[in-house]
Write an enzyme that holds these catalytic residues in place. Structure first.
Site, PDB file in Angstrom:
ATOM      1  CE  LYS A 149      -3.675   2.324   2.560  1.00 38.77           C
ATOM      2  NZ  LYS A 149      -4.675   2.176   3.637  1.00 38.77           N
ATOM      3  CE  LYS A 170      -6.047   1.947  -0.566  1.00 39.12           C
ATOM      4  NZ  LYS A 170      -6.585   1.927   0.781  1.00 39.12           N
TER       5      LYS A 170
END
Ligand code: PBG
Length: 325
Positions: A197, A249
């Protein structure tokens, strides 16, 4: 004159030919719909930075989840927004906390027809907006936060979540949550690790959606957008710690990362098309600068082409409905 003998255009002549040879296609069950539920409101509230998305009431959330599942989506991911925020984020693991109530509501509504996913993080629940408990130096205290994540995972599993997704980028979060779940008899609840992330500007609209009060940033725990090899390290660690699925992400700006991760691990790979990716296309389309539906579909197909098995997108229900219709 030498005419071409090999003509790739032959396979592009009709829509039927193109469909027959398509290497990737979107399917509703590959898509996961994130949904927001706000404690203490009586009507759903529009989220201005995410046109078309709502802060739901518990009741409208049930309906939105049912609509998503009727359209055939693979899952729904729930984000709770509490009425009151605290320094320690205690609403995240409160058994009467908004996420736990919402998970139970949605599971009661859709049963096992789709995967109900809980987000494990404190950022919606802390008054400072950080993902965990703060240490004396003002940075997020990794190990104290792990205890809070484990409690949160247990609360969500008790509420009936089919899958839990730790998103805080604390070191050791998957191992801690796995041990906590297993110790409490929830060894069958899988973990979707937000493994890579990135510290992205494209979470901006989401932070307005969850009424985050974050000042400063997340660069001491989220990944530097400059790094790819580091993502492979994060992913490897999460798989070693017991992650059942891993996520990259954001998605659209990180397709190289998605591809490398998909080629490297043997667990399913998800990619999260985040709020800023959604808002950018919506804003451009609203100004007549892009063909909205084509841009949406292209953005999602590219994520699948990069190797993501699962795509988390705010357009999941809409696209699933279009694929059906
Ligand atoms: C953490 C979380 C965030 C997002 C998903 N889970 C926010 C953050 O890390 O700041 C971002 C999703 C998006 O931008 O769509 N609860």
């Amino acid at each position: 004159m030498n005419f071409p003998v090999v003509r790739p255009r032959r396979l592009r002549r009709t829509a039927a030919l193109r469909r027959l040879v398509a290497e990737n296609r979107l399917h509703p069950s590959d898509l996961v719909q994130p949904l927001f539920v706000r404690e203490g409101i009586t009507e759903p509230r529009p989220i201005p930075a995410m046109p078309g998305q709502l802060q739901h009431t518990r009741e409208s959330l049930r309906k939105a989840a049912a609509t998503a599942v009727q359209a055939g989506v693979g899952g729904v991911m729930l984000f709770g927004i509490p009425e009151a925020k605290h320094p320690d984020g205690r609403g995240a693991w409160d058994e009467r906390g908004i996420a736990q109530l919402a998970i139970a509501d949605v599971v009661a509504e859709v049963g096992d027809a789709a995967v109900v996913i809980g987000d494990i993080n404190l950022d919606e629940y802390t008054d400072h907006g950080h993902v965990g408990l703060l240490g004396a130096d003002g940075d997020v205290d990794n190990d104290a936060t792990l205890r809070a994540y484990t409690r949160t995972a247990l609360a969500q599993a008790e509420a009936g979540a089919h899958l839990v997704a730790p998103s805080g980028m604390m070191d050791g979060q998957v191992a801690a949550i796995r041990a906590g779940l297993d110790g409490a008899g929830h060894e069958r609840v899988p973990i979707l690790a937000y493994a890579a992330k990135y510290d992205s500007a494209f979470y901006g609209p989401f932070r307005t959606a969850v009424e985050s009060s974050l000042v400063g940033g997340r660069s001491t725990h989220q990944q530097d957008p400059a790094n790819l090899r580091e993502a492979l390290r994060e992913v490897r660690l999460d798989v070693e710690e017991g992650a059942d699925l891993v996520m990259v992400k954001p998605a659209g700006l990180y397709l190289d990362v998605v591809r490398r991760v998909a080629d490297t691990v043997d667990v399913p790979v998800a990619a999260y098309q985040v709020s800023g990716e959604y808002a950018a296309i919506e804003a451009a389309a609203r100004q007549g600068m892009l063909h909205r539906e084509r841009a949406i579909e292209e953005s999602l197909t590219a994520i699948r082409r990069a190797g993501a098995r699962i795509v988390i997108t705010y357009w999941a229900t809409e696209v699933a409905q279009r694929l059906h219709g």
